[in-house]
Design a protein around this motif. Structure first.
Motif, short mmCIF file in Angstrom:
data_model
loop_
_atom_site.label_atom_id
_atom_site.label_comp_id
_atom_site.label_asym_id
_atom_site.label_seq_id
_atom_site.Cartn_x
_atom_site.Cartn_y
_atom_site.Cartn_z
N LEU A 128 -3.27 4.48 -5.69
CA LEU A 128 -2.22 4.16 -4.72
C LEU A 128 -1.42 5.40 -4.37
O LEU A 128 -1.32 6.34 -5.18
CB LEU A 128 -1.28 3.10 -5.32
N ASN A 149 -2.56 1.25 -10.61
CA ASN A 149 -3.46 0.17 -10.19
C ASN A 149 -3.28 -1.04 -11.10
O ASN A 149 -3.38 -2.20 -10.66
CB ASN A 149 -4.93 0.61 -10.24
N TRP A 194 -0.12 -2.96 -10.21
CA TRP A 194 -0.37 -3.64 -8.94
C TRP A 194 -1.23 -4.88 -9.18
O TRP A 194 -0.97 -5.96 -8.62
CB TRP A 194 -1.02 -2.64 -7.98
N TRP A 216 -3.15 2.42 -0.26
CA TRP A 216 -4.11 3.21 -1.02
C TRP A 216 -4.23 4.62 -0.44
O TRP A 216 -4.14 4.80 0.77
CB TRP A 216 -5.50 2.54 -1.00
N PRO A 255 2.05 -1.80 -1.63
CA PRO A 255 1.60 -0.40 -1.69
C PRO A 255 0.44 -0.11 -0.74
O PRO A 255 -0.22 -1.03 -0.26
CB PRO A 255 1.13 -0.24 -3.14
#
Length: 402
Positions: A395, A255, A258, A386, A384
């Motif tokens: 993710l 995360n 990202w 989830w 990506p």
């Protein structure tokens, strides 16, 4: 007041729950959510205070039977999961919690974490080295997931050939922490609980015969005023260390990257100044919290913002919302990797504060540090998706290229 904006089974909500949290905070301090029959608590001050409030508990069985508390006992076929889970630190209250935490702390000392640092750095270097050599890949599968599992396995003294078993067991057990888990999820968790417990009992038997320098041996020999850990308590402690010790680290890593890819200015700032790494890790944990919700039972009536929440209720403390509360954080929707005043609740608070927080920080600093140093041009290769879980939010994969 009801909470229709809260939609934990919606992919759109899971992808970005933060606008809904802002609405919940604006509308009040506590909200009834009928689908899970829980009270949602979205504000930082309340979440922080309630984590420390002794009128709440992670369990109620130290004071009431299921029937006295107005709850239906879990189905008998789920018993292996509950035996495993209910004997772990995270789901116990005093006096058992106090005794077990004291004994586990004797085995899992700051010196243990310090001694692991070179191992963590070596493992992070190997994993990042593999990603760099391949010119990229799935950061989640190739770095984020294997690192904490390898560290915990090393700490427990689990042979390398058996480590492939750990992640699937952990994922199956953690499925039970989602909201209203299905029967299929429960069956997987029960099966994993039986298999993992049997494996650890065998390991404990081996360590009793031949102690080593690992944490299992330390748990066996931990004693305080004649008190020791039962075999079940040792098994539950080892499983908790794996589950809690890697889910948060895996999701903070993926995360976090990202988040960085979506904030190129802050990523450039960090790449230019690696001394920001410590505050950056804390900010990434605050900004996109890996554990979005922490549940507690109301053992005695409490009042929150003029609403009486009766004994027998369940509170859902919204960590993700608390960590974006403008009443506590300046410009909470902004990512600031140099944020100094950052009392996020990602690791909890009170007696259930995460025992593994120091180790998680070592792992995160090692993996982010290696990637910043050895993959300075790393970029996102594909948008990506989830995973469906909301409570432990992460993710499916994070494809990167160099």
């Amino acid at each position: 007041m009801d909470a229709p904006v809260f939609a934990p089974w919606s992919p759109a909500f899971t992808a970005d729950p933060y606008p809904a949290y802002a609405e919940l905070r604006d509308r009040g301090r506590v909200h009834w959510f009928e689908p899970t029959r829980q009270w949602l608590v979205p504000h930082h001050a309340d979440v922080s205070a309630l984590l420390r409030d002794r009128r709440l508990g992670r369990t109620y069985l130290h004071r009431f039977t299921h029937e006295e508390f107005g709850r239906t006992p879990p189905p008998p076929e789920h018993e292996p999961f509950h035996t495993l889970n209910d004997n772990g630190l995270l789901d116990l209250e005093a006096p058992d919690h106090t005794r077990i935490r004291r004994l586990v702390t004797k085995a899992f000392t700051p010196r243990t974490v310090q001694a692991l640092e070179p191992t963590v750095r070596r493992l992070a270097a190997e994993l990042v080295g593999g990603l760099v050599k391949n010119g990229g890949g799935d950061l989640l599968a190739e770095v984020a997931e294997p690192l904490p599992v390898a560290v915990i396995a090393e700490m427990l003294g689990i042979p390398e050939s058996d480590r492939v078993l750990l992640r699937p067991w952990s994922a199956a057990i953690c499925g039970m922490f989602e909201l209203n888990p299905s029967e299929e999820t429960a069956a997987r968790a029960v099966r994993a609980s039986v298999e993992f417990s049997a494996y650890l009992r065998e390991l404990i038997t081996e360590r009793r015969a031949e102690p080593g320098g690992d944490l299992v041996s330390a748990l066996i020999s931990a004693h305080d005023e004649g008190e020791t850990l039962s075999e079940q308590e040792m098994v539950s402690t080892c499983v908790l260390l794996l589950n809690a010790g890697h889910e948060a680290t895996v999701n903070t890593t993926a995360n976090g990257w990202w988040t960085l890819f979506r904030h190129p200015g802050e990523l450039a700032r960090l790449r230019a100044d690696h001394s920001l790494l410590t505050t950056a890790v804390e900010e990434l944990m605050r900004y996109d919290t890996p554990l979005q919700m922490f549940e507690r039972w109301v053992l005695d009536d409490i009042e929150i913002g003029g609403t009486v929440v009766p004994r027998g209720s369940e509170l859902a403390l919204l960590f993700g919302s608390a960590n974006r509360d403008p009443a506590r954080f300046a410009h909470p929707a902004e990512l600031d990797l140099g944020r100094a005043d950052n009392p996020h609740v990602t690791f909890g608070a009170g007696i259930h504060y995460c025992l593994g927080a120091p180790l998680a920080r070592v792992e995160l600093a090692a993996s982010f540090g290696e990637l910043l140093t050895r993959a300075p041009t790393m970029r996102l290769a594909a948008e990506p998706e989830w995973k469906p879980g909301y409570v432990i939010r992460g993710l499916r994969e994070l494809r990167v290229e160099l």
